[in-house]
Design an enzyme around this catalytic site. Structure first.
Site, PDB file in Angstrom:
ATOM      1  N   HIS A 124       0.784  -1.238   0.000  1.00  0.00           N
ATOM      2  CA  HIS A 124       0.000   0.000   0.000  1.00  0.00           C
ATOM      3  C   HIS A 124       0.822   1.298   0.000  1.00  0.00           C
ATOM      4  O   HIS A 124       0.251   2.371   0.115  1.00  0.00           O
ATOM      5  CB  HIS A 124      -1.127  -0.014   1.049  1.00  0.00           C
ATOM      6  N   ASN A 125       2.149   1.178  -0.137  1.00  0.00           N
ATOM      7  CA  ASN A 125       2.999   2.363  -0.383  1.00  0.00           C
ATOM      8  C   ASN A 125       3.893   2.022  -1.560  1.00  0.00           C
ATOM      9  O   ASN A 125       4.938   1.390  -1.379  1.00  0.00           O
ATOM     10  CB  ASN A 125       3.936   2.637   0.809  1.00  0.00           C
ATOM     11  N   HIS A 165      -6.721   1.902   2.284  1.00  0.00           N
ATOM     12  CA  HIS A 165      -5.748   0.950   2.847  1.00  0.00           C
ATOM     13  C   HIS A 165      -5.973   0.641   4.320  1.00  0.00           C
ATOM     14  O   HIS A 165      -5.307  -0.210   4.884  1.00  0.00           O
ATOM     15  CB  HIS A 165      -4.320   1.428   2.621  1.00  0.00           C
ATOM     16  N   SER A 177     -11.699  -5.463  10.844  1.00  0.00           N
ATOM     17  CA  SER A 177     -10.883  -5.408   9.639  1.00  0.00           C
ATOM     18  C   SER A 177     -11.715  -6.041   8.534  1.00  0.00           C
ATOM     19  O   SER A 177     -12.681  -6.743   8.821  1.00  0.00           O
ATOM     20  CB  SER A 177      -9.584  -6.189   9.831  1.00  0.00           C
ATOM     21  N   MET A 197      -7.196  -1.810  16.492  1.00  0.00           N
ATOM     22  CA  MET A 197      -7.099  -3.083  17.200  1.00  0.00           C
ATOM     23  C   MET A 197      -8.305  -3.422  18.076  1.00  0.00           C
ATOM     24  O   MET A 197      -8.364  -4.498  18.640  1.00  0.00           O
ATOM     25  CB  MET A 197      -5.802  -3.173  17.998  1.00  0.00           C
TER      26      MET A 197
END
Lengths: 487, 139
Positions: free
Chosen positions: A335-336, A410, A391, A387
């Protein structure tokens, strides 16, 4: 420099799309296009991120639009959640600010045959063993070493290097974006400093928002895709978030410096030093490309090593081989990154340089770059949340291909600064609060966990709602966390 | 800002505002801010000394190089700077003695991993009172 709320224009296109017109700043070559709803926009307009979208729109050779995903927030250079494609044939540039320091930071997701009922009684032992085995946190190095000569092989072969060392199988490579290896990696363009910083860093998680998380699937939205990906309700999965570690950070630094010095020779000016760039076809551009491909490959080798360590821990805790536990790699996304891809621009097929800074590739069903077993379904898109909440697993769409160069969000996206988060956590124990929800988190630094507390992030459910409704990816499954290790 | 540096809110990363009566003070405060990020309030000994010489086109780029050098030392052999003195320091060059020790997980506090020193909002200015600067660290 305090945060500055957005004062510029924002035109509503539809419920989930907003445009920053080029009239905002005459140096903008294309408009900005932001994916968000009214709720998320309230946060997005509070910091510098929309100004950064407008800054990116000024890059030479940018095509279509400077895009922003709903998890967008203030970064350096590009906003985090920013996407831009440039046309190399039209003076298009490549910018290290569009990739970031952590080149090929990304996420991988492993499925397992384990159910939450099987994992729950051993959860504490599992998280503690993962925490003990996987080096994480500031200044921790790993046991996976490579010689100076080996270093070039890691840079050129990526995840395959790790598989050749016995850390995984060929099937893992098939389920990794670009098979875990970009062509054109040129170790000659990598400084000795970068190689030195990379030593001892393969198979280490890092700190900040990097993590390894054990999750359970709680909802299936798309039964057909879920069946192909091998996930069902109550099943346990594992997510790993890390990147190219010190090796990539140094490469970004080295090349940003070189580009900044060279920029004036190409007659380029940028509104932010971190957006330093040169044409893709320039010597500096080509050298940077040779180097980021090395870093991208290093990151894939790193995540492959991390996965290997995690599989070994599961084998010890559940006393079965990872194969018998069904721990296959579902997918790995970067994602980068900046990559060359074929996209339709102004009615014709073109090779463009797509920068994804905190954004995930989301290719549609039928795309030639997908592994055969996923081709009918589309590319799995892995979206970690915070957390404490959820997700997601999504799948790419044809609409993303048309609109966003096959790209989607992302993650959840930070909302609170780290200092704010620490202030918010003062007098509280985030670990204990999470434990009361049945989530076990272990980290090196107290502050790290406070900085990463759930409230510091946007709700990933809101972010995913936008991309799903906008049609640039569709929901497959939602997970909730059982436990995590943090740097 | 009694230590000469003050962290400010940046959504994803960490910004620091620096102030010093002299350029030397400003650069020392920048070093202290970096150490604070990496190892919080760890107590550090000055058991090891290193010398560094740097040149740059202007004061902000020199500050960038200075912090990059210190971060490189930490990233490669865990050296954490505790104090420094300068033989020379002008806006375009420096020669410094940096004293500190190697990070020891048993004695020191784990802070944040600093990935890089960004050029976003990077600034060093001379003011009537001395020097001011801004740096954003990617963490």
């Amino acid at each position: 420099m305090p945060r500055q709320a957005w004062q510029g224009p924002l035109e509503q296109v539809d419920e989930y799309r907003w445009r920053i017109p080029t009239s905002y700043d005459r140096r903008m070559r294309v408009p900005g296009l932001v994916f968000a709803d009214e709720k998320l926009l309230q946060h997005i307009t509070q910091d510098e991120s929309l100004q950064q979208v407008a800054n990116v729109a000024q890059l030479p050779g940018i095509v279509r639009a400077s895009l922003a995903m709903p998890d967008i927030h203030w970064g350096y250079g590009f906003p985090i959640g920013g996407v831009a494609a440039t046309d190399p044939d039209a003076g298009g540039v490549i910018s290290p600010g569009g990739v970031g320091f952590d080149i090929n930071c990304g996420v991988r997701c492993l499925r397992t045959d384990l159910t939450v009922e099987e994992v729950r009684p051993k959860l504490r032992q599992l998280i503690a063993t993962l925490f003990k085995t996987i080096p994480c946190g500031v200044g921790m190095s790993g046991d996976i070493r490579f010689s100076q000569k080996e270093a070039s092989r890691v840079m050129v072969q990526g995840a395959k290097w790790a598989v050749d060392q016995g850390y995984g199988t060929a099937a893992d490579l098939a389920h990794t974006e670009s098979q875990g290896r970009l062509d054109g990696a040129d170790p000659e363009t990598v400084s000795e400093r970068a190689v030195t910083r990379g030593q001892g860093q393969l198979g280490t998680l890092g700190s900040g928002n990097h993590f390894l998380e054990v999750q359970v699937v709680e909802t299936i939205f798309d039964a057909r895709a879920a069946a192909v990906f091998g996930v069902g309700v109550g099943q346990v999965v594992l997510m790993i978030h890390s990147g190219s570690r010190g090796f990539g950070y140094q490469i970004c630094d080295d090349h940003l410096g070189m580009m900044e010095r060279a920029m004036s020779r190409y007659g380029i000016t940028v509104p932010d030093r971190q957006l330093a760039c040169t044409p893709v076809t320039s010597e500096e551009g080509q050298r940077y490309l040779g180097a980021i491909r090395c870093a991208a490959n290093f990151a894939w080798a790193n995540r492959q090593c991390l996965m290997h360590l995690a599989r070994q821990v599961f084998e010890r805790v559940f006393e079965k081989s990872w194969e018998r536990l069904g721990m296959t790699l579902l997918y790995d996304v970067a994602h980068n990154i900046a990559k060359f891809e074929q996209h339709r621009v102004n009615g014709s097929q073109k090779t463009v340089c797509v920068h994804r800074k905190g954004a995930t590739r989301a290719f549609p069903p039928g795309h030639a770059d997908l592994p055969e077993d996923y081709r009918a379904i589309g590319q799995p898109v892995i979206i970690p949340g915070d957390m404490g909440r959820n997700s997601y697993l999504l799948v790419g769409t044809a609409r993303a291909m048309e609109e966003t160069f096959g790209t989607v969000c992302h993650g959840a996206g930070r909302m609170m600064s780290r200092a704010q988060a620490v202030r918010q956590a003062s007098g509280r124990s985030i670990e204990r609060e999470l434990e009361q929800q049945g989530i076990i988190v272990m980290g090196r630094g107290r502050k790290g966990i406070a900085e990463e507390q759930p409230e510091a992030y946007k709700d990933v459910n809101d972010v995913v709602h936008v991309v799903h409704e906008a049609g640039i990816a569709t929901r497959v499954a939602r997970m909730r966390p059982l436990g995590a290790i943090k740097g | 800002m009694n230590q000469g540096y003050e962290f400010f809110d940046h959504t994803a990363d960490v910004g620091v505002r620096l102030r010093g009566g002299t350029l030397q003070a400003l650069f020392s405060h920048a070093m202290a801010a970096l150490t604070q990020l990496i190892a919080e309030n760890s107590s550090l000994e000055s058991s090891e000394e290193r010398v560094v010489e740097l040149k740059a086109s202007d004061a902000s780029t020199l500050l960038l190089s200075w912090l990059q050098e210190l971060l490189f030392w930490f990233s490669t052999d865990r050296f954490l700077p505790a104090s420094c003195s300068f033989d020379t320091l002008t806006p375009t060059g420096l020669r410094a003695h940096v004293r500190g020790e190697r990070f020891d997980p048993a004695r020191h506090v784990f802070g944040t991993e600093v990935k890089g020193i960004t050029r976003h909002a990077l600034d060093v200015q001379q003011t009537p009172e001395g020097w001011e600067g801004t740096v954003i660290f990617d963490v």
